[in-house]
Design a protein around this motif. Structure first.
Motif, mmCIF file in Angstrom:
data_model
loop_
_atom_site.group_PDB
_atom_site.id
_atom_site.type_symbol
_atom_site.label_atom_id
_atom_site.label_comp_id
_atom_site.label_asym_id
_atom_site.label_seq_id
_atom_site.Cartn_x
_atom_site.Cartn_y
_atom_site.Cartn_z
ATOM 1 N N TYR A 1 -5.548 8.331 2.582
ATOM 2 C CA TYR A 1 -5.994 7.056 1.987
ATOM 3 C C TYR A 1 -6.196 7.180 0.476
ATOM 4 N N LEU A 2 -6.844 8.255 0.084
ATOM 5 C CA LEU A 2 -7.070 8.447 -1.354
ATOM 6 C C LEU A 2 -5.752 8.629 -2.108
ATOM 7 N N TRP B 1 -2.812 7.460 -1.186
ATOM 8 C CA TRP B 1 -2.129 6.144 -1.206
ATOM 9 C C TRP B 1 -2.727 5.232 -2.261
ATOM 10 N N LYS B 2 -4.063 5.220 -2.361
ATOM 11 C CA LYS B 2 -4.719 4.380 -3.366
ATOM 12 C C LYS B 2 -4.327 4.800 -4.773
ATOM 13 N N LYS B 3 -4.228 6.095 -5.004
ATOM 14 C CA LYS B 3 -3.895 6.581 -6.348
ATOM 15 C C LYS B 3 -2.466 6.244 -6.732
ATOM 16 N N CYS C 1 -0.263 3.901 -5.081
ATOM 17 C CA CYS C 1 0.192 2.535 -4.872
ATOM 18 C C CYS C 1 -0.554 1.509 -5.723
ATOM 19 N N LEU C 2 -1.796 1.760 -6.096
ATOM 20 C CA LEU C 2 -2.572 0.744 -6.799
ATOM 21 C C LEU C 2 -2.450 0.835 -8.315
ATOM 22 N N LEU C 3 -2.003 1.957 -8.898
ATOM 23 C CA LEU C 3 -1.877 2.068 -10.349
ATOM 24 C C LEU C 3 -0.908 1.070 -10.959
ATOM 25 N N SER D 1 -0.269 -1.881 -10.237
ATOM 26 C CA SER D 1 -0.768 -3.251 -10.210
ATOM 27 C C SER D 1 -1.896 -3.489 -11.190
ATOM 28 N N TYR D 2 -2.289 -2.465 -12.020
ATOM 29 C CA TYR D 2 -3.403 -2.632 -12.954
ATOM 30 C C TYR D 2 -3.089 -3.676 -14.021
#
Length: 421
Positions: free
Chosen positions: A27-28, A30-32, A34-36, A38-39
């Motif tokens: 999870y961590l 994936w968050k690192k 996949c979410l960058l 979209s900042y």
């Protein structure tokens, strides 16, 4: 049997914990990953306020050639807002710049063109700085001339310490007032007290605004430099080759900074020469001013001329003592520096005295010209007293009354010296 059950239960619990740790790690990660990306989208996803929306509608209704920043060339300097200030609101002003509002601090502004510099990544262009607002003040020395002005002279002075050379650059003159319509000026430069030798510029034909751009050198030691005075005499040559003095500039060196890397350009207004012949004992020129608000009497000792030395055995050292009197009672006195070897010394020194306005009817000023002699002795070369009707008459009384009638203004006059005052 119980030992086998305990072992199976421990294995199940351990497996569950291992799966939980693996899930958290995935999870961590994936968050690192996949979410960058979209900042940057999040900064633009907030709905603008009603003011920004109305401005956006107006902007979209204009032709595309107007809103494209590449089609507008401007010399203005861009003003960039750093990314840490993006979460604040801005309102438009009439000149196109923006200012922050105190209310609604969490609304993101409308995004503008992105900056291409790596050091300003994520910054937005919100306005520009007008360079016209930061220009140096305009030099008005060639346009602002007082009434009754007879001309103005520009020059610069520099001293070379090692070579003991005084460098004088004669630059230009403006608004000369010749006796005829035509003017062919030139300048003589003296280093007082020596009035026998001088350096002369070239003559400029038929111009009231000559441009000289000439350099002159005087050899003078550093010990006597600050006791010397530059004198610029501006002449006009007529058709009969006669010389007519248009005016002069007196520039004492004692209060000037002449050594340095930069050369300072100086301008002075021309003064008309006192054409009256010297009196029997010589003359002195000084200015008076009274500040009624501060209760301060100011005396500017300018120069003297035509002095008659009494003791020729020694090099003449002349100074002036200024004394304030009240009811003929001594109050205070001050002295100028001594000038060596000149019957026409230049001082240009300022002195101030405390004097109540009610005392001006009983106060007076005495200016004594003194020559140093052997030992501590002095010779009185002449004296002049200015004050009210109680003590003076003629030009001395007129000078005092004019000073009172023109508070805070310097009133300059020549006075004849006497020895029986």
């Amino acid at each position: 049997m119980s030992e086998q059950v305990a072992a199976v239960a421990g294995g199940v619990i351990g497996g569950i914990l291992l799966l939980i740790l693996i899930g958290i790690a995935v999870y961590l990660l994936w968050k690192k990953i996949c979410l960058l990306p979209s900042y940057e989208e999040l900064t633009n996803s907030v709905t603008p306020t009603h003011q920004d929306a109305s401005l956006e509608d107006q902007t979209l209704s204009q032709p595309s050639s107007v809103i494209q920043p590449k089609s507008i060339r401007t010399r203005s300097v861009p003003f960039i807002i750093p990314p840490k200030f993006h979460g604040r609101d801005w309102i438009n002003l009439t000149n196109g710049e923006q200012v922050q509002k105190d209310s609604d601090p969490y609304v993101t502004p409308e995004s503008g063109p992105r900056c291409s510099f790596h050091s300003l990544a994520g910054a937005y262009l919100i306005g520009s700085i007008n360079p016209e607002l930061y220009k140096f003040p305009e030099d008005k020395s060639e346009t602002d001339f007082p009434e009754c002005n007879i001309g103005r002279l520009w020059f610069s002075v520099e001293y070379e310490q090692e070579a003991e050379r005084l460098l004088v650059s004669l630059i230009k003159a403006r608004k000369l007032q010749p006796p005829t319509d035509s003017c062919s000026p030139f300048v003589k430069i003296y280093l007082l007290p020596d009035e026998r030798r001088y350096l002369q510029s070239k003559t400029k034909r038929k111009t009231l605004n000559p441009q000289f751009d000439e350099n002159f050198i005087f050899q003078v030691s550093s010990k006597t430099l600050y006791q010397r005075t530059l004198k610029f005499s501006v002449y006009h040559v007529d058709k009969q080759k006669k010389h007519h003095l248009l005016g002069q500039v007196i520039f004492p060196l004692k209060n000037e900074t002449l050594t340095g890397d930069s050369k300072l350009v100086i301008w002075r207004d021309l003064e008309a020469e006192n054409l009256e012949p010297p009196s029997e004992y010589g003359d002195i020129q000084f200015s008076l001013s009274y500040n009624d608000y501060l209760g301060r009497l100011t005396v500017v000792v300018l120069r003297a001329k035509g002095l008659k030395f009494q003791d020729e055995r020694y090099t003449a050292s002349v100074y002036i003592k200024v004394s304030l009197m009240n009811h003929n009672k001594f109050i205070k006195c001050k002295k100028t520096t001594a000038v060596l070897g000149s019957p026409n010394p230049v001082y240009n020194e300022t002195f101030s005295f405390k004097a109540n306005q009610m005392e001006l009817d009983t106060a007076s000023l005495s200016l004594s010209v003194l020559q140093s002699a052997e030992g501590d002795k002095t010779h009185l070369l002449g004296r002049v007293v200015v004050g009210p009707f109680m003590y003076t008459r003629g030009k001395e009384l007129e000078h005092w009354n004019e000073m009172i009638s023109k508070p805070k203004e310097l009133v300059k006059r020549w006075h004849a010296l006497c020895r029986n005052t």
